[in-house]
Design a protein around this motif. Structure first.
Motif, short mmCIF file in Angstrom:
data_model
loop_
_atom_site.label_atom_id
_atom_site.label_comp_id
_atom_site.label_asym_id
_atom_site.label_seq_id
_atom_site.Cartn_x
_atom_site.Cartn_y
_atom_site.Cartn_z
N VAL A 110 0.82 -1.20 0.00
CA VAL A 110 0.00 0.00 0.00
C VAL A 110 0.86 1.26 0.00
O VAL A 110 0.67 2.17 -0.82
N THR A 111 1.82 1.31 0.90
CA THR A 111 2.64 2.54 1.02
C THR A 111 3.46 2.76 -0.24
O THR A 111 3.52 3.87 -0.79
N LYS A 112 4.13 1.69 -0.72
CA LYS A 112 4.95 1.82 -1.92
C LYS A 112 4.08 2.21 -3.13
O LYS A 112 4.49 3.03 -3.95
N ARG A 153 1.18 3.85 -3.05
CA ARG A 153 0.74 5.25 -2.88
C ARG A 153 1.84 6.22 -3.26
O ARG A 153 1.61 7.22 -3.95
N ARG A 154 3.09 5.91 -2.82
CA ARG A 154 4.20 6.80 -3.15
C ARG A 154 4.48 6.79 -4.65
O ARG A 154 4.86 7.82 -5.23
N THR A 177 -6.11 7.10 4.45
CA THR A 177 -5.41 7.14 3.16
C THR A 177 -6.38 7.55 2.04
O THR A 177 -6.08 8.43 1.22
#
Length: 855
Positions: free
Chosen positions: A166-168, A170-171, A203
């Protein structure tokens, strides 16, 4: 070759993909161990290069060595060759070298990335996350120089969405938005928004906030997300923002009011969570803006305060709503919510009181509060008819019927009734009044009269007759109500004075009663209803002279009606002024033409005849009456005239009058008039005197009626024994008697010949019948009669027709005299020997009779 080409990892990685795609049993680990054993720990870069380059690749290697960094075509040919003949390891080896040599080539990178993605896509991202990371690294290397290529970003982002990063992810989306121009962002957002919705939580909210900055038209989806994440206050603020934007258009096709309704529902449902928004101010602005939905909005405001727990403010909102809405529908909606709220509060208090009783505890303050609320609820229910009436009067303050209903609602409450009447006469515009405005004034005065205050009632009447009503009739009714008020209190003289004042007018009034530019007060003196009441009043309470003066004034103003003429004449007749009453009839006849004049003549002549005045004068009156009389009304007058001559004059004069009547009456009455004339002539001068009358009637009447007259004429001649004359009349009538349409006529003639004729006359009758039938067959006008005959034949059923034919045959046989038999079956008088006649051939005309005659 450069050392950055990942010699060990790339072949092992590719070999793993290849073995997976080919569904072999060798795993990635096995391939790696095999390669390690083959190469050994001292395997150098050049040895691996030689291991991946075959003899068939020599041509392509030489072509690349000539110009490895400037031209893409040798690399593409080499790649195409490897795709067709080489393994996955070899393909990756070539792609890595090509990307190193031409790092800015979008085409080579795109082909390489598609290859890597295709061969790891069947793998589970969680189990083989290292393999996916290697592909991610390839994407990252390509984006170093190709970060302006949206297709690379889209492929990379789509590949990341398959992984649980998710984080990767989103970035990466954020980097794509920063790297690409704004015109390409829509392509990124198509992937970013579904990712945000699936990620949910803070998010998703933050991603949508960024999206709203460039795409505010999708605010409805954002609001749905906020509501699903329990961010009600922010959702309400977003609703307010889009409602304040007049250019905003809902993608879901919602109207402005629908969006308002959703905002109100959100504010009411989550009233406790929303604290920084002035909900009452928002709802009140909606009430002022949406006048047709005030009931729903007022109910929403009351429900909001109930949800907040502020019952007093909720009650204030409901009260304000039911006293300001303009329609019964809105009132009913608010009132039902109001009563439901009060019932729920009372129910909860009663349950609490019951619980206290069970525990044996007493709370006087709570019991007192319950009593107050019960009393308030009862008062609310009692007010309902008044509140509904208020709504209707706010809709249209000129509704007289509703004002009268309000008066009835107050019953015996004198103070409120007076106040209602006062408000009504002040609020109603006489020109726009719905209903009889004068009845409201009359009811106002009658109320004071009922309570014994005649003086106040008169003052109200004085004001009422000055009101500019929308019609003269209402003002006349008001004057009459005033006079009736005085009559009910036995003030007869005062009533006469009031009516005299009402009918006061200049001696020669030129005012037009129907002139709407003038006020009703200027035209009321020409109201026949007002004068009719006035003359009836004067006739009842005053002298004959005063009554005659009123009638004369009516004639001067030229507003007399036929009823006025009759009433005036009857008044004079009752007081033995017979000649004066006749003059009134004559004045009325000067005023009115037919058909009204016919009724006046009828009355006038009847009374004159009954009065037994001079015969010559009566004759003059009748002559005046019939002169210019329309044919429609002439019959009655001529019959009266003839009856007068029969009773008081000469019979021959009566006959002349009846003869004139046959010419003057309408076509519908002419036949009946001739019959009457014939009857009178026969009774006075004998049957023979009717012959010329019959002859003229036959000439004057149409064919159908002339045929009937001929039958009567022939019957009369038969009774006189004039058989030849009767036969001639039958022959004359035959010319307009078609045998197929008028069989009754021929039957009567046939019976006549059987009784009074002979063989020759009977044959002549049959000859005439055939000639008449032939004439009608060739006549164009016969088409209509023939069609009518067919219609009559279809209506009769076959059985009825057979019975009819059988009955006709029996009757004919019974009435046929001796010697008259059918030519085909019997003998005739001329056949002395009595031999049967020869059978006759089939004739063309079925009605023809062939008689066997001697030469």
């Amino acid at each position: 070759m450069p050392g950055e080409l990942l010699i060990p990892s790339a072949p092992m990685e590719v070999d793993l993909s290849a073995t997976t795609a080919a569904t072999t049993t060798t795993t990635t680990t096995t391939v790696a161990k095999s390669l390690s054993k083959t190469a050994g720990p001292s395997l150098s870069q050049n040895a691996i290069d030689l291991y991946l380059i075959s003899d068939e690749d020599a041509y392509y290697e030489q072509e690349i060595l000539r110009d490895p960094y400037s031209s893409i075509k040798p690399w593409l040919r080499y790649i195409e060759h490897k795709v067709q003949t080489g393994s996955i390891q070899e393909q990756v080896f070539v792609f890595e070298r090509a990307c190193k040599a031409l790092p800015r080539s979008y085409k080579i990178w795109k082909m390489y990335l598609d290859l890597r993605v295709k061969h790891v896509s069947p793998l589970n991202p969680s189990k083989y996350h290292e393999e996916y990371n290697k592909v991610n690294d390839c994407f990252e290397r390509s984006l170093i120089l190709l970060n302006k290529m949206p297709r690379i970003w889209l492929d990379y982002l789509s590949f990341l969405l398959k992984q649980c990063l998710v984080t990767k992810t989103r970035r990466a989306f954020d980097r794509a938005l920063r790297a690409l121009p704004l015109s390409q962002h829509s392509r990124i957002w198509q992937l970013y928004l579904p990712f945000a919705n699936s990620a949910s939580g803070e998010t998703a909210v933050r991603i949508w906030r960024r999206y709203m900055q460039v795409h505010p038209e999708d605010a409805e989806e954002f609001i749905e997300l906020l509501v699903s994440q329990d961010k009600y206050e922010e959702a309400a603020e977003k609703w307010i923002e889009i409602l304040d934007n007049p250019r905003f258009k809902s993608k879901e096709g919602k109207s402005h009011f629908q969006m308002w309704s959703e905002l109100c529902d959100l504010l009411v449902t989550h009233a406790r969570e929303i604290k920084s928004i002035d909900v009452e101010k928002i709802v009140r602005s909606g009430i002022s803006k949406f006048s047709d939905q005030r009931g729903k909005l007022w109910t929403s405001l009351g429900t909001y305060w109930i949800t907040k727990g502020d019952f007093e403010r909720a009650r204030d909102a409901f009260e304000e709503g039911i006293t300001t809405v303009m329609t019964v529908r809105d009132f009913t909606q608010i009132f039902d919510s109001y009563t439901e709220f009060e019932e729920s509060v009372i129910s909860s208090l009663m349950e609490a009181a019951a619980a206290r009783q069970e525990k044996g505890k007493a709370d006087e303050e709570a019991d007192f509060d319950l009593d107050i609320r019960m009393m308030r609820f009862e008062q609310l229910m009692d007010r309902r008819p008044f509140l509904v009436n208020d709504v209707l009067l706010r809709q249209n303050p000129n509704n007289v019927i509703e004002w009268e209903k309000r008066v009835g609602l107050w019953g015996d409450n004198k103070q409120e009734v007076v106040q209602t009447y006062t408000d009504a006469v002040a609020a109603v515009n006489p020109k726009k009044a719905v209903g009889q405005f004068h009845s409201l004034w009359a009811g106002y005065a009658k109320f004071y009269e009922k309570h014994g205050d005649i003086r106040q009632a008169r003052m109200i009447m004085e004001k009422a007759v000055r009101v500019p009503f929308k019609s003269v009739q209402e003002l006349a009714e008001m004057w009459i109500e005033w006079a009736e008020l005085e009559l009910r209190n036995d003030n007869f003289d005062e009533a006469v004075k009031i009516m005299a004042k009402a009918t006061q007018a200049p001696k020669r009034s030129t005012v037009d009663y129907f002139d709407e530019t003038l006020t009703p007060q200027q035209r009321v003196h020409k109201s026949w209803k007002l004068w009719s009441f006035y003359v009836d009043l004067v006739e009842s309470v005053s002298t004959l002279e005063e009554t005659r003066a009123v009638y004369e004034r009516i004639f001067e103003l030229r507003i007399a009606t036929p009823q006025t003429v009759v009433n005036y004449a009857n008044l004079l007749e009752e007081n033995k002024y017979f000649e004066e009453s006749f003059k009134i009839y004559e004045r009325g006849l000067d005023l009115f033409s037919y058909p009204v004049a016919f009724e006046l003549w009828n009355l006038y002549l009847t009374k004159a005849v009954n009065r037994q005045i001079d015969i010559e004068r009566l004759r003059d009156l009748f002559e005046q009456a019939v002169e210019g009389c329309p044919p429609k009304f002439a019959k009655t007058l001529y019959l009266m005239y003839g009856n007068l001559e029969e009773e008081r004059g000469l019979a021959r004069h009566a006959m002349r009058i009846y003869e004139r009547a046959t010419r003057a009456v309408s076509d519908e009455d002419r036949f009946e008039m001739f019959e009457f004339y014939i009857t009178k002539s026969a009774s006075n001068f004998g049957l023979t005197s009717t012959r010329p009358i019959y002859e003229r009637a036959i000439e004057a009447l149409p064919d159908k009626e002339a045929k009937e007259m001929c039958l009567k004429f022939a019957e009369m001649e038969r009774r006189l024994g004039e058989i030849d004359r009767a036969r001639a009349i039958y022959a004359h009538a035959s010319q307009f008697s078609d045998p197929r349409i008028s069989p009754a006529f021929w039957e009567k003639w046939e019976k006549f010949e059987i009784q009074h004729g002979n063989e020759d006359t009977f044959k002549e009758m049959l000859r005439i019948k055939r000639s008449v039938q032939a004439q009608y067959n060739t006549d164009v006008n016969f088409i209509a009669s023939q069609a009518l005959a067919r219609g009559q034949a279809k209506e009769a059923s076959s059985e009825e027709q057979e019975k009819k034919d059988a009955m006709d045959a029996l009757e004919r046989e019974a009435m046929t005299p001796q010697g008259f038999v059918a030519a085909s079956t019997g003998s005739i008088p001329g056949n002395v020997a009595g031999t049967p006649a020869e059978p006759a051939a089939a004739a063309a005309n079925p009605d023809a009779i062939d008689l066997d005659m001697e030469d």
